[in-house]
Design a protein around this motif. Structure first.
Motif, mmCIF file in Angstrom:
data_model
loop_
_atom_site.group_PDB
_atom_site.id
_atom_site.type_symbol
_atom_site.label_atom_id
_atom_site.label_comp_id
_atom_site.label_asym_id
_atom_site.label_seq_id
_atom_site.Cartn_x
_atom_site.Cartn_y
_atom_site.Cartn_z
ATOM 1 N N ARG A 1 -9.132 -8.279 -0.051
ATOM 2 C CA ARG A 1 -9.869 -7.074 -0.448
ATOM 3 C C ARG A 1 -9.494 -5.944 0.504
ATOM 4 N NH1 ARG A 1 -14.656 -8.072 -3.675
ATOM 5 N NH2 ARG A 1 -15.035 -10.308 -3.909
ATOM 6 N N VAL A 2 -9.378 -4.740 -0.033
ATOM 7 C CA VAL A 2 -9.198 -3.587 0.832
ATOM 8 C C VAL A 2 -10.542 -2.887 0.951
ATOM 9 C CG1 VAL A 2 -6.753 -3.362 0.312
ATOM 10 C CG2 VAL A 2 -8.406 -2.107 -1.060
ATOM 11 N N LEU A 3 -10.772 -2.267 2.080
ATOM 12 C CA LEU A 3 -12.114 -1.778 2.385
ATOM 13 C C LEU A 3 -12.291 -0.313 1.964
ATOM 14 C CD1 LEU A 3 -12.650 -3.587 5.809
ATOM 15 C CD2 LEU A 3 -12.872 -4.438 3.467
ATOM 16 N N VAL A 4 -11.642 0.595 2.665
ATOM 17 C CA VAL A 4 -11.752 2.007 2.315
ATOM 18 C C VAL A 4 -10.685 2.332 1.271
ATOM 19 C CG1 VAL A 4 -11.670 4.352 3.229
ATOM 20 C CG2 VAL A 4 -12.648 2.515 4.604
ATOM 21 N N CYS B 1 0.864 -1.183 0.000
ATOM 22 C CA CYS B 1 0.000 0.000 0.000
ATOM 23 C C CYS B 1 0.900 1.233 0.000
ATOM 24 C CB CYS B 1 -0.906 -0.011 1.233
ATOM 25 S SG CYS B 1 -1.965 1.444 1.381
ATOM 26 N N VAL B 2 0.693 2.128 -0.970
ATOM 27 C CA VAL B 2 1.524 3.332 -1.063
ATOM 28 C C VAL B 2 0.785 4.581 -0.601
ATOM 29 C CG1 VAL B 2 3.031 2.400 -2.841
ATOM 30 C CG2 VAL B 2 0.951 3.584 -3.524
ATOM 31 N N VAL B 3 -0.540 4.553 -0.624
ATOM 32 C CA VAL B 3 -1.347 5.649 -0.068
ATOM 33 C C VAL B 3 -2.407 5.004 0.813
ATOM 34 C CG1 VAL B 3 -2.818 7.628 -0.524
ATOM 35 C CG2 VAL B 3 -0.974 7.074 -2.124
ATOM 36 N N PRO B 4 -2.256 5.082 2.141
ATOM 37 C CA PRO B 4 -3.199 4.403 3.039
ATOM 38 C C PRO B 4 -4.562 5.089 3.048
ATOM 39 C CG PRO B 4 -1.641 5.730 4.293
ATOM 40 C CD PRO B 4 -1.180 5.772 2.861
ATOM 41 N N PRO B 5 -5.569 4.415 3.588
ATOM 42 C CA PRO B 5 -6.903 5.027 3.659
ATOM 43 C C PRO B 5 -6.892 6.226 4.596
ATOM 44 C CG PRO B 5 -6.835 2.993 4.941
ATOM 45 C CD PRO B 5 -5.549 3.056 4.174
ATOM 46 N N ASN B 6 -7.742 7.201 4.290
ATOM 47 C CA ASN B 6 -7.792 8.401 5.135
ATOM 48 C C ASN B 6 -8.852 8.302 6.225
ATOM 49 O OD1 ASN B 6 -10.172 8.746 3.732
ATOM 50 N ND2 ASN B 6 -9.443 10.478 2.510
ATOM 51 N N THR B 7 -9.522 7.156 6.305
ATOM 52 C CA THR B 7 -10.486 6.909 7.373
ATOM 53 C C THR B 7 -10.587 5.402 7.555
ATOM 54 O OG1 THR B 7 -12.730 7.398 8.166
ATOM 55 C CG2 THR B 7 -12.510 6.788 5.849
ATOM 56 N N GLU B 8 -11.329 4.967 8.553
ATOM 57 C CA GLU B 8 -11.529 3.550 8.810
ATOM 58 C C GLU B 8 -12.980 3.172 8.512
ATOM 59 O OE1 GLU B 8 -9.300 1.360 9.477
ATOM 60 O OE2 GLU B 8 -7.583 2.662 9.898
ATOM 61 N N PRO B 9 -13.250 1.880 8.244
ATOM 62 C CA PRO B 9 -14.625 1.464 7.963
ATOM 63 C C PRO B 9 -15.571 1.639 9.148
ATOM 64 C CG PRO B 9 -13.057 -0.190 7.237
ATOM 65 C CD PRO B 9 -12.291 0.785 8.064
ATOM 66 N N LEU B 10 -15.016 1.684 10.361
ATOM 67 C CA LEU B 10 -15.816 1.885 11.567
ATOM 68 C C LEU B 10 -15.316 3.116 12.301
ATOM 69 C CD1 LEU B 10 -15.888 -1.757 13.003
ATOM 70 C CD2 LEU B 10 -17.739 -0.606 11.777
ATOM 71 N N SER B 11 -16.252 3.873 12.861
ATOM 72 C CA SER B 11 -15.870 5.011 13.694
ATOM 73 C C SER B 11 -15.683 4.558 15.139
ATOM 74 C CB SER B 11 -16.942 6.096 13.634
ATOM 75 O OG SER B 11 -18.124 5.650 14.287
ATOM 76 N N LEU B 12 -14.980 5.371 15.900
ATOM 77 C CA LEU B 12 -14.799 5.080 17.319
ATOM 78 C C LEU B 12 -16.142 5.020 18.037
ATOM 79 C CD1 LEU B 12 -12.815 4.672 19.675
ATOM 80 C CD2 LEU B 12 -12.745 7.168 19.916
ATOM 81 N N ASP B 13 -17.057 5.912 17.693
ATOM 82 C CA ASP B 13 -18.376 5.912 18.338
ATOM 83 C C ASP B 13 -19.140 4.621 18.065
ATOM 84 O OD1 ASP B 13 -17.951 8.398 19.436
ATOM 85 O OD2 ASP B 13 -19.025 9.479 17.860
ATOM 86 N N GLU B 14 -19.050 4.106 16.838
ATOM 87 C CA GLU B 14 -19.731 2.844 16.509
ATOM 88 C C GLU B 14 -19.193 1.699 17.355
ATOM 89 O OE1 GLU B 14 -20.903 2.495 11.958
ATOM 90 O OE2 GLU B 14 -18.893 3.334 12.193
ATOM 91 N N ALA C 1 -19.496 2.607 2.262
ATOM 92 C CA ALA C 1 -19.500 1.742 1.082
ATOM 93 C C ALA C 1 -19.005 0.331 1.401
ATOM 94 C CB ALA C 1 -18.638 2.351 -0.022
ATOM 95 N N THR C 2 -18.350 0.163 2.533
ATOM 96 C CA THR C 2 -17.874 -1.162 2.934
ATOM 97 C C THR C 2 -19.068 -2.072 3.202
ATOM 98 O OG1 THR C 2 -15.898 -0.209 3.951
ATOM 99 C CG2 THR C 2 -16.515 -2.424 4.643
ATOM 100 N N PRO C 3 -19.091 -3.288 2.641
ATOM 101 C CA PRO C 3 -20.225 -4.198 2.856
ATOM 102 C C PRO C 3 -20.524 -4.424 4.333
ATOM 103 C CG PRO C 3 -18.823 -5.038 1.114
ATOM 104 C CD PRO C 3 -18.106 -3.857 1.699
ATOM 105 N N ALA C 4 -21.808 -4.545 4.644
ATOM 106 C CA ALA C 4 -22.246 -4.670 6.034
ATOM 107 C C ALA C 4 -21.625 -5.881 6.717
ATOM 108 C CB ALA C 4 -23.772 -4.747 6.088
ATOM 109 N N ALA C 5 -21.500 -6.997 5.986
ATOM 110 C CA ALA C 5 -20.950 -8.212 6.602
ATOM 111 C C ALA C 5 -19.521 -7.987 7.080
ATOM 112 C CB ALA C 5 -21.009 -9.381 5.619
#
Length: 216
Positions: free
Chosen positions: A54-57, A8-21, A170-174
């Motif tokens: 698969r990569v998520l974000v 990975c040369v440019v990492p995601p700028n967010t995560e599929p889950l938030s801290l609050d979730e 956009a990340t699948p719910a599963a």
């Protein structure tokens, strides 16, 4: 087989889950362990990506191959005028000519660079290859001129591409549910003695089965 090395040369700028979730899932109201939970979120995403290929974000990857697949057509019995066709009937015949990207889902191919026989790096024109997305695997085929010649020293082909489902939602719910469950297991079983129990979560891992890519 032409197995690539990838990074990975440019990492995601967010995560599929938030801290609050995550805190809502774990029923945590205090902020005392926020930093720990954030590490768990990143770790769960990385495990999910490793287990599914698969990569998520959205993130940018590079895959480096030793060479292009043999494009002579002799071994595969493929004529060059078939290479630009996208009909399903030709896919099996063309498979031996494909660069199969090991990470998905691919959004765009940014560039294909290769080191020519003089040792100089060149960039292919975007109309010199064809993308074909089948069951989550991104295959790249040469155009009618075939793949260019590269030097024989290895690691001579570099494909740079953008992969991922998009943003957080956009990340699948599963996959998001799997992450929540995995984070819950990490949080509950922090002690070292519980590591074996943590690795055996077959019912949870069934959530990943529809998303696993098998390329190499």
């Amino acid at each position: 087989m032409n197995h690539p090395s990838s990074r990975c040369v440019v990492p995601p700028n967010t995560e599929p889950l938030s801290l609050d979730e995550v805190k809502e899932h774990l029923r945590i109201e205090s902020s005392a362990e926020d930093a720990l939970l954030q590490v768990y979120i990143e770790a769960a995403r990385e495990i999910c990506e490793h287990n599914t290929s698969r990569v998520l974000v959205t993130q940018t990857w590079e895959s480096v191959f030793d060479a292009f697949p043999d494009s002579s057509g002799d071994e595969q019995g493929v004529q060059h005028d078939m290479l630009v066709l996208a009909r399903p009937a030709t896919r099996t015949q063309r498979q031996g000519l494909a660069l199969a990207l090991p990470v998905g889902p691919v959004q765009t191919t940014e560039s294909i660079r290769y080191r020519d026989q003089n040792g100089e790096w060149q960039t292919m024109d975007s109309d010199a290859y064809v993308r074909d997305h089948v069951t989550g695997v991104e295959n790249i085929y040469p155009g009618p001129d075939g793949w260019p010649e590269v030097d024989a020293s290895g690691q001579a082909v570099c494909v740079r591409y953008v992969a991922g489902y998009g943003g957080r939602w956009a990340t699948p719910a599963a996959l998001r549910v799997w992450m929540l469950l995995r984070i819950g297991a990490m949080y509950e079983h922090r002690e070292e003695y519980a590591s074996k129990a943590l690795s055996r979560l077959p019912m949870m891992d069934r959530l990943l089965d529809p998303y696993r890519l098998s390329i190499y």
